[in-house]
Motif scaffolding. Structure first.
Motif, PDB file in Angstrom:
ATOM      1  N   LEU A  81      -2.483   6.502   6.862  1.00  0.00           N
ATOM      2  CA  LEU A  81      -2.131   7.033   5.602  1.00  0.00           C
ATOM      3  C   LEU A  81      -2.815   6.742   4.225  1.00  0.00           C
ATOM      4  O   LEU A  81      -2.967   7.833   3.733  1.00  0.00           O
ATOM      5  CB  LEU A  81      -0.605   6.044   5.098  1.00  0.00           C
ATOM      6  CG  LEU A  81       0.429   5.905   6.004  1.00  0.00           C
ATOM      7  CD1 LEU A  81       1.572   5.176   5.852  1.00  0.00           C
ATOM      8  CD2 LEU A  81       1.167   7.653   6.006  1.00  0.00           C
ATOM      9  N   ILE A  96       5.719   9.202   6.169  1.00  0.00           N
ATOM     10  CA  ILE A  96       5.439   7.696   5.758  1.00  0.00           C
ATOM     11  C   ILE A  96       6.802   7.186   6.490  1.00  0.00           C
ATOM     12  O   ILE A  96       6.624   5.951   6.884  1.00  0.00           O
ATOM     13  CB  ILE A  96       5.825   7.398   4.222  1.00  0.00           C
ATOM     14  CG1 ILE A  96       4.504   7.970   3.450  1.00  0.00           C
ATOM     15  CG2 ILE A  96       6.169   6.062   3.888  1.00  0.00           C
ATOM     16  CD1 ILE A  96       4.437   7.986   1.915  1.00  0.00           C
ATOM     17  N   LEU A 130       4.956   4.159   8.675  1.00  0.00           N
ATOM     18  CA  LEU A 130       4.520   2.736   8.048  1.00  0.00           C
ATOM     19  C   LEU A 130       5.527   1.671   8.700  1.00  0.00           C
ATOM     20  O   LEU A 130       5.034   0.486   8.686  1.00  0.00           O
ATOM     21  CB  LEU A 130       5.096   2.717   6.471  1.00  0.00           C
ATOM     22  CG  LEU A 130       4.457   1.505   5.790  1.00  0.00           C
ATOM     23  CD1 LEU A 130       2.935   1.300   5.972  1.00  0.00           C
ATOM     24  CD2 LEU A 130       4.729   2.058   3.983  1.00  0.00           C
TER      25      LEU A 130
END
Length: 196
Positions: free
Chosen positions: A11, A168, A172
């Motif tokens: 990311l 995301i 994540l």
């Protein structure tokens, strides 16, 4: 460590590439990010390496930490399949309006493989930890990657910032899972040390 460093590093590079290549974001918007950063020119090498970094980290995490910690084939297999999808994502994508190429098709296949595998991995981790009270927090947030992957499958995320939330959302949570696995391993080591 690989389970946490993989998604965080990926990311970070993906957002850095967007900052370093604002002309791509201006031309294509966020709907094709981070794939648009992997267009086949020298500037796209950083994003291609980020996809390969993520694949390698997921492979190490699945086999080195997740499989021994949870012993769940669905969870381990899901992360291995995500790694395979990330390898396919490392093939350069086709720019807007460009003719389809074999590597652009492989990139698109990688999106589908990584998205479906996220559903599998999330279900596997949740199933494997259903009787573990200390994983209760994970079960409360497991809907995030599941929802992001489901929305991605139905192409609801092709509009602007929705793609950023999708990326995301499917990336994540692996770092959260890695933190839980690390915490369990650390607790086991401390208990064994205290017992001796």
């Amino acid at each position: 460590m690989a389970g946490a460093m993989g998604p965080v590093g990926f990311l970070a590079v993906s957002f850095a590439m967007a900052l370093l290549r604002p002309e791509v974001i201006r031309a294509q918007g966020w709907a094709s990010w981070p794939s648009s950063m992997a267009v086949g020119d020298p500037a796209g090498v950083g994003q291609i390496m980020a996809f390969l970094w993520l694949a390698g980290c997921y492979l190490a995490f699945a086999l080195g930490a997740l499989r021994p910690a949870l012993g769940d084939r669905l969870a381990t297999g899901g992360f291995l399949a995500i790694a395979a999808g990330d390898v396919l994502l490392a093939f350069t994508t086709d720019g807007p309006g460009a003719a389809r190429t074999w590597h652009g098709v492989l990139h698109l296949v990688g999106v589908t493989v990584a998205t479906v595998a996220t559903l599998v991995a999330t279900a596997g981790v949740t199933r494997a930890t259903r009787d573990r009270a200390d994983w209760r927090w994970w079960r409360r947030v497991a809907w995030v990657p599941f929802a992001a992957a489901a929305l991605g499958l139905f192409s609801v995320v092709d509009e602007g910032w929705a793609k950023v939330v999708y990326v995301i959302g499917i990336t994540l949570p692996a770092a959260v899972i890695a933190w839980f696995v690390y915490r369990d391993a650390d607790r086991t080591v401390r208990l064994e040390r205290d017992a001796t």
